[in-house]
Design an enzyme around this catalytic site. Sequence first.
Site, PDB file in Angstrom:
ATOM      1  N   GLU A  71      69.650 101.190 110.730  1.00 24.08           N
ATOM      2  CA  GLU A  71      68.751 102.242 111.196  1.00 24.08           C
ATOM      3  C   GLU A  71      68.194 103.055 110.031  1.00 24.08           C
ATOM      4  O   GLU A  71      68.891 103.325 109.057  1.00 24.08           O
ATOM      5  CB  GLU A  71      69.495 103.218 112.113  1.00 24.08           C
ATOM      6  CG  GLU A  71      69.855 102.684 113.468  1.00 24.08           C
ATOM      7  CD  GLU A  71      70.566 103.738 114.315  1.00 24.08           C
ATOM      8  OE1 GLU A  71      70.992 103.389 115.419  1.00 24.08           O
ATOM      9  OE2 GLU A  71      70.693 104.897 113.868  1.00 24.08           O
ATOM     10  N   CYS A  84      73.075 109.239 115.239  1.00 30.29           N
ATOM     11  CA  CYS A  84      73.144 108.217 114.192  1.00 30.29           C
ATOM     12  C   CYS A  84      73.970 107.024 114.678  1.00 30.29           C
ATOM     13  O   CYS A  84      75.102 107.181 115.129  1.00 30.29           O
ATOM     14  CB  CYS A  84      73.770 108.822 112.937  1.00 30.29           C
ATOM     15  SG  CYS A  84      73.888 107.680 111.565  1.00 30.29           S
TER      16      CYS A  84
END
Length: 356
Positions: free
Chosen positions: A92, A341
């Site tokens: 990511e 996250c």
Amino acid sequence: MSKESIYGLTMAQLTDWLMERGHKKFRATQVWDWLYRKRVTTFAEMTNVNKDCLQLLEDHFAIETMSEHVRQESKDGTIKFLFRLQDGNLIETVLMRHKYGFSVCVTTQVGCNIGCSFCASGLLTKNRDLSSGEIVEQIMKVQFHLDQVGKEERVSHVVVMGIGEPFDNFQNTVDFLEIIKDHKGLAIGARHITVSTSGLAHKIYEFADLKLQVNLAVSLHAPNNELRSRIMKINKAFPIEKLMDSINYYIEKTNRRVTYEYILIKDVNDHKEEALQLAELIGDKRHLSYVNLIPYNPVDEHSQYQRSEPEAISQFFDTLKKKGINCGVRLEHGTDIDAACGQLRSKQEKKKVKVN
């Protein structure tokens, strides 16, 4: 066999590599300019570099080693990218828009072994470290996006707060910092870069000695060992006393402010008592300390944890302020997408398992 990312070379390493193979020093400067200023995606576009040099680069390196797999865009302008690496792993990267410019949050590892009990990143344990080139390429991919949408803007700030523990991938992280700071390349100012650690005390000492002038953030999340060990297993290896000793060394060595990241979790670490303990922990280093209060982003797999109530957040903030602690509540980004996250990556990996 996959080629190494050319983004993984510092300017000095690129210069040495080319000179060792018979090329003049200025060739490295030309290549560097094509990579980071003109931002080409193939070696063939480097029109003022001779064919022998281009062929050498083509034979040994790749410019693009990852591809965009998924993109999520928030109403507030935040974009979360999920990139697929050459080996099929997913990582990511997040682009955030601020009044002061564009900030990118990068990932340093495929998965994470720190194992914080509230975090989505650790749902998938560490597979491997990212190379310095793979970390740099995240910045480049986001910059390519800005170039393509015609923003005529550049990535101005970087936070090393994505999936993984940067200090568990120390040398690659340090090389990454050197590459993106280079004034002939991306030229991202050191004071616009923040590296976050969960508290690897021995690496904080090492980081301090490098005097990189970048900002240090420490994921604290609890002011005492009993609570911190319960929610962050890293505290058993590096208890708060050892962690604070390393932070104090960093402050004395660099004279730079340290940011303490503190996720507020309902009825876990958000009481006035914890705020008072935190103020006492920071103590006489308050002039070079800042507490970043972060409302928790709920994660399905950690349903036992909830976001603190607004009243609890306000009380915690006010208590710190009254004790003379510099603090703020973090402005949230991407709340309408997979904001936490590791959340997007975890969901995509689960889809792969279901398909297989």
